[in-house]
Design an enzyme around this catalytic site. Structure first.
Site, PDB file in Angstrom:
ATOM      1  N   PHE A 151     -24.656  86.822 -13.700  1.00  0.00           N
ATOM      2  CA  PHE A 151     -23.737  87.378 -14.700  1.00  0.00           C
ATOM      3  C   PHE A 151     -24.151  87.059 -16.127  1.00  0.00           C
ATOM      4  O   PHE A 151     -23.770  87.748 -17.065  1.00  0.00           O
ATOM      5  CB  PHE A 151     -22.311  86.855 -14.457  1.00  0.00           C
ATOM      6  CG  PHE A 151     -22.060  85.485 -15.034  1.00  0.00           C
ATOM      7  CD1 PHE A 151     -21.712  85.330 -16.371  1.00  0.00           C
ATOM      8  CD2 PHE A 151     -22.211  84.325 -14.263  1.00  0.00           C
ATOM      9  CE1 PHE A 151     -21.500  84.061 -16.923  1.00  0.00           C
ATOM     10  CE2 PHE A 151     -22.016  83.070 -14.804  1.00  0.00           C
ATOM     11  CZ  PHE A 151     -21.662  82.936 -16.139  1.00  0.00           C
ATOM     12  N   ARG A 179     -19.670  90.590 -11.618  1.00  0.00           N
ATOM     13  CA  ARG A 179     -18.697  90.161 -12.632  1.00  0.00           C
ATOM     14  C   ARG A 179     -18.835  90.933 -13.939  1.00  0.00           C
ATOM     15  O   ARG A 179     -17.868  91.049 -14.687  1.00  0.00           O
ATOM     16  CB  ARG A 179     -18.840  88.655 -12.871  1.00  0.00           C
ATOM     17  CG  ARG A 179     -18.294  87.890 -11.659  1.00  0.00           C
ATOM     18  CD  ARG A 179     -18.297  86.422 -11.909  1.00  0.00           C
ATOM     19  NE  ARG A 179     -19.418  85.798 -11.226  1.00  0.00           N
ATOM     20  CZ  ARG A 179     -19.731  84.526 -11.331  1.00  0.00           C
ATOM     21  NH1 ARG A 179     -19.012  83.735 -12.092  1.00  0.00           N
ATOM     22  NH2 ARG A 179     -20.748  84.026 -10.690  1.00  0.00           N
ATOM     23  N   SER A 228     -27.711  80.930  -9.167  1.00  0.00           N
ATOM     24  CA  SER A 228     -27.521  79.489  -8.984  1.00  0.00           C
ATOM     25  C   SER A 228     -28.431  78.966  -7.865  1.00  0.00           C
ATOM     26  O   SER A 228     -28.860  79.730  -6.985  1.00  0.00           O
ATOM     27  CB  SER A 228     -26.056  79.215  -8.650  1.00  0.00           C
ATOM     28  OG  SER A 228     -25.712  79.914  -7.478  1.00  0.00           O
ATOM     29  N   CYS A 283     -29.259  79.585 -18.696  1.00  0.00           N
ATOM     30  CA  CYS A 283     -30.007  78.674 -17.822  1.00  0.00           C
ATOM     31  C   CYS A 283     -30.941  77.790 -18.643  1.00  0.00           C
ATOM     32  O   CYS A 283     -31.493  76.824 -18.131  1.00  0.00           O
ATOM     33  CB  CYS A 283     -30.797  79.444 -16.790  1.00  0.00           C
ATOM     34  SG  CYS A 283     -32.064  80.423 -17.560  1.00  0.00           S
ATOM     35  N   GLU A 385     -24.773  71.214 -12.743  1.00  0.00           N
ATOM     36  CA  GLU A 385     -24.958  72.156 -13.853  1.00  0.00           C
ATOM     37  C   GLU A 385     -23.550  72.602 -14.277  1.00  0.00           C
ATOM     38  O   GLU A 385     -22.854  73.289 -13.523  1.00  0.00           O
ATOM     39  CB  GLU A 385     -25.759  73.369 -13.369  1.00  0.00           C
ATOM     40  CG  GLU A 385     -25.984  74.391 -14.467  1.00  0.00           C
ATOM     41  CD  GLU A 385     -26.645  75.677 -13.959  1.00  0.00           C
ATOM     42  OE1 GLU A 385     -26.311  76.143 -12.858  1.00  0.00           O
ATOM     43  OE2 GLU A 385     -27.488  76.208 -14.688  1.00  0.00           O
TER      44      GLU A 385
HETATM   45  P1  NAD Z   1     -24.723  83.261  -8.589  1.00  0.00           P
HETATM   46  O1  NAD Z   1     -25.738  82.514  -7.806  1.00  0.00           O
HETATM   47  O2  NAD Z   1     -23.296  83.045  -8.285  1.00  0.00           O
HETATM   48  O3  NAD Z   1     -24.965  84.847  -8.416  1.00  0.00           O
HETATM   49  C1  NAD Z   1     -26.217  85.433  -8.631  1.00  0.00           C
HETATM   50  C2  NAD Z   1     -26.316  86.686  -7.773  1.00  0.00           C
HETATM   51  O4  NAD Z   1     -26.234  86.317  -6.391  1.00  0.00           O
HETATM   52  C3  NAD Z   1     -25.199  87.693  -8.032  1.00  0.00           C
HETATM   53  O5  NAD Z   1     -25.731  88.991  -8.015  1.00  0.00           O
HETATM   54  C4  NAD Z   1     -24.260  87.461  -6.861  1.00  0.00           C
HETATM   55  O6  NAD Z   1     -23.560  88.626  -6.480  1.00  0.00           O
HETATM   56  C5  NAD Z   1     -25.193  87.030  -5.748  1.00  0.00           C
HETATM   57  N1  NAD Z   1     -24.553  86.125  -4.796  1.00  0.00           N
HETATM   58  C6  NAD Z   1     -23.567  85.229  -5.062  1.00  0.00           C
HETATM   59  N2  NAD Z   1     -23.218  84.573  -3.943  1.00  0.00           N
HETATM   60  C7  NAD Z   1     -24.006  85.054  -2.947  1.00  0.00           C
HETATM   61  C8  NAD Z   1     -24.131  84.749  -1.559  1.00  0.00           C
HETATM   62  N3  NAD Z   1     -23.374  83.825  -0.973  1.00  0.00           N
HETATM   63  N4  NAD Z   1     -25.039  85.420  -0.845  1.00  0.00           N
HETATM   64  C9  NAD Z   1     -25.818  86.353  -1.422  1.00  0.00           C
HETATM   65  N5  NAD Z   1     -25.741  86.690  -2.736  1.00  0.00           N
HETATM   66  C10 NAD Z   1     -24.857  86.037  -3.496  1.00  0.00           C
HETATM   67  O7  NAD Z   1     -25.045  82.998 -10.132  1.00  0.00           O
HETATM   68  P2  NAD Z   1     -24.170  83.399 -11.397  1.00  0.00           P
HETATM   69  O8  NAD Z   1     -22.969  82.548 -11.456  1.00  0.00           O
HETATM   70  O9  NAD Z   1     -24.024  84.869 -11.469  1.00  0.00           O
HETATM   71  O10 NAD Z   1     -25.175  82.990 -12.565  1.00  0.00           O
HETATM   72  C11 NAD Z   1     -25.245  81.704 -13.113  1.00  0.00           C
HETATM   73  C12 NAD Z   1     -26.348  80.890 -12.472  1.00  0.00           C
HETATM   74  O11 NAD Z   1     -27.592  81.564 -12.646  1.00  0.00           O
HETATM   75  C13 NAD Z   1     -26.531  79.530 -13.131  1.00  0.00           C
HETATM   76  O12 NAD Z   1     -26.764  78.591 -12.127  1.00  0.00           O
HETATM   77  C14 NAD Z   1     -27.763  79.718 -14.005  1.00  0.00           C
HETATM   78  O13 NAD Z   1     -28.477  78.555 -14.275  1.00  0.00           O
HETATM   79  C15 NAD Z   1     -28.553  80.641 -13.153  1.00  0.00           C
HETATM   80  N6  NAD Z   1     -29.546  81.345 -13.938  1.00  0.00           N
HETATM   81  C16 NAD Z   1     -30.827  80.934 -13.812  1.00  0.00           C
HETATM   82  C17 NAD Z   1     -31.812  81.527 -14.569  1.00  0.00           C
HETATM   83  C18 NAD Z   1     -33.226  81.089 -14.443  1.00  0.00           C
HETATM   84  O14 NAD Z   1     -34.084  81.742 -15.005  1.00  0.00           O
HETATM   85  N7  NAD Z   1     -33.536  80.017 -13.739  1.00  0.00           N
HETATM   86  C19 NAD Z   1     -31.487  82.559 -15.468  1.00  0.00           C
HETATM   87  C20 NAD Z   1     -30.160  82.962 -15.569  1.00  0.00           C
HETATM   88  C21 NAD Z   1     -29.196  82.339 -14.783  1.00  0.00           C
END
Ligand code: NAD
Length: 500
Positions: A151, A179, A228, A283, A385
């Site tokens: 998101f 979201r 995440s 991130c 985090e």
């Molecule tokens: P999230 O892991 O909740 O969701 C990411 C994606 O995974 C979304 O499209 C979501 O629909 C999907 N998803 C969620 N739960 C799932 C499940 N159980 N099974 C399969 N798919 C699922 O992450 P978020 O809250 O949207 O984003 C924030 C996180 O992303 C933070 O931890 C941040 O650090 C990380 N992030 C990392 C980077 C990087 O480059 N390392 C960049 C941006 C964000």
């Protein structure tokens, strides 16, 4: 709610509505539901994969220069629509318009890099690897590839993947965050306006159900994920078990070491932006300052707490705000609970953002900038985090201690050292177990022609995203060794390994 308010899917260049399951999309600035998003069924995801599969043969044979021309046009359209895109981001994510435009610009830079596809895909050639034998390696697209995005950067992170995958000749199915899906959907519309053939790019909105289809369908060759860490690990393991190439970028806890000789004004200014910008929902946000020595620690706390007083948070649409709300009520509660847990475990909350309120936006998901001193590595709030506008300060006596702290942490995404000492900075760069390192640079996000990725549990997989690694991720190497024997020369059978 009328159908107009439901964000659907984009398949074969057409908007599709499959509304058996939907989820609310909030405007975090007001705390109100603004629309709904369709959650794709297995059949809808399979339809998107089939569209991408059907488009692949013609797209892979489209000359790279023509593919790049579509990216040139796409870049123009992104720039022309920057204002609209920033509003779409702000409405559903909550980041302030100036920040949303910055996010878009960083995404556009990857489109610009991808415009160089004809050069990037040129391959490698060696004449005369043996007598009259030439050899070359060329780079082939993989086929249908999938992206699953978080998101917090609803346009930038999809743009880390889409232009790279497409110019390499792949076709794409994207599953954005449920979201804040609208700005991502608009990217798809612009790609088609730029002249992309039907089916080359598709979007399915949804949740785990949609993701699991992408992970298991044998037509999907590769998966890029950003989100995440627990989900990144699940995606990587499942995709790999199903024989897919995968890069899965996870969470972070980014430390800034503040050395005794650091330029304190610079440190304060850059920590403010890096810790509280975008409400800490980056991130690469700097969420921990590790001060080396008592004096700089005391000064930093004093100067930061004064500076935080002048920060302004509020609705996304007010450009004079420094940062906006966090993404949901549940996330706000989580951030607040981390602050409370730090306090209960013995840390000192110097500036407290709990209980934040914005006049006229009383139901918005706001957390004020929070500064916590005397944090220790054992505290839960340090291990996790937080992903909110919270800066924790850990005090140590030596740089070695600071380095050890960073290297022991589960995550290894970004880090930074503030110092005037070149030797210390060089030692730090060489020895820190983190993928992206800054020296007096708070957010060392690599530019588009380098590649982005963390170490340890911040990235599962071998290749980083965009830049040179992006080309490698989205292509498969083939090496051809060729001889055209002269009809006048005949060699006998050779049974030993050919050598020169
Ligand atoms: P999230 O892991 O909740 O969701 C990411 C994606 O995974 C979304 O499209 C979501 O629909 C999907 N998803 C969620 N739960 C799932 C499940 N159980 N099974 C399969 N798919 C699922 O992450 P978020 O809250 O949207 O984003 C924030 C996180 O992303 C933070 O931890 C941040 O650090 C990380 N992030 C990392 C980077 C990087 O480059 N390392 C960049 C941006 C964000």
């Amino acid at each position: 709610m009328s159908e107009l308010n439901v964000v659907g899917h984009l398949i074969n260049g057409k908007k599709i509505h499959d509304t058996q399951r939907t989820q609310d999309v909030f405007n975090p600035s007001t705390g109100k539901v603004s629309k709904q998003v369709a959650l794709a069924s297995k059949e809808t995801v399979e339809e998107a994969i089939a569209a991408a599969q059907a488009a692949f043969p013609a797209w892979k044979n489209t000359p790279p220069l023509r593919r790049a021309r579509i990216m040139f046009k796409f870049k123009e359209l992104l720039e022309q629509n920057a204002e609209k895109i920033a509003h779409l981001i702000g409405e559903e994510h909550g980041k302030i318009l100036h920040d949303a435009k910055g996010e878009l610009q960083r995404g556009i830079e990857v489109v610009e890099y991808a415009c160089g596809a004809p050069e990037l895909l040129k391959g490698e050639f060696t004449k005369n690897v043996g007598p009259n034998i030439d050899s070359w390696s060329d780079f082939h697209p993989l086929g249908v590839v999938a992206g699953i995005t978080p998101f917090n950067f609803p346009t930038m992170v999809p743009l880390w993947m889409i232009p790279m995958a497409l110019v390499c000749g792949n076709t794409f199915v994207l599953k954005p965050s449920e979201r804040d899906p609208s700005s991502t959907m608009f990217l798809g519309e612009l790609l088609y306006q730029a002249g992309l053939p039907e089916g080359v790019f598709n979007i399915v909105n949804g949740d785990k159900e949609a993701v699991d289809v992408l992970l298991s369908d044998s037509r999907v060759q590769a998966v890029s994920f950003v989100g995440s860490t627990p989900i990144a690990e699940y995606i990587y393991k499942t995709a790999a078990a199903n024989g897919k190439r995968c890069q899965a970028l996870g969470g972070a806890k980014n430390h800034a070491i503040v050395m005794p000789d650091a330029d304190l004004d610079n440190v304060v200014n850059s920590l403010l932006g890096a810790a509280f910008g975008s409400s800490g929902e980056r991130c690469m946000a700097l969420s921990v300052a590790v001060t080396v020595g008592k004096e700089i620690g005391d000064q930093l706390i004093e100067n930061l707490s004064k500076a935080i007083d002048s920060l302004k948070y509020g609705a996304y649409s007010e450009n004079s705000n420094d940062f906006g709300p966090v993404i949901t009520k549940a996330h706000k509660d989580k951030v607040v609970s981390h602050i409370t847990s730090a306090e209960q475990q013995g840390a000192k909350v110097v500036v407290d953002g709990r209980g934040a309120k914005v006049a006229g936006y009383e139901d918005g998901f706001y957390v004020g900038a929070t500064l916590i001193d005397d944090v220790t590595p054992e505290m839960d709030s340090y291990k996790a985090e937080i992903f909110g506008p919270v800066l924790q300060v850990i005090r140590v006596d030596t740089m070695e201690e600071a380095l050890e702290l960073i290297n022991k942490h589960e995550y290894g995404n970004g880090t930074c050292i503030y110092t005037r000492d070149g030797e210390a900075a060089r030692y730090f760069c060489d020895n820190v177990l983190v993928g992206m390192v800054g020296v007096n640079i708070p957010l060392p996000v690599p530019v588009a022609y380098h590649s982005f990725g963390g170490w340890k549990r911040s990235l599962f997989g071998d290749l980083h995203v965009y830049g040179p690694d992006g080309i490698r991720f989205y292509t498969r190497r083939k090496t051809i060794t060729q001889r055209w024997p002269s009809s006048s020369v005949r060699e006998g059978a050779q049974f030993s390994m050919p050598t020169l």
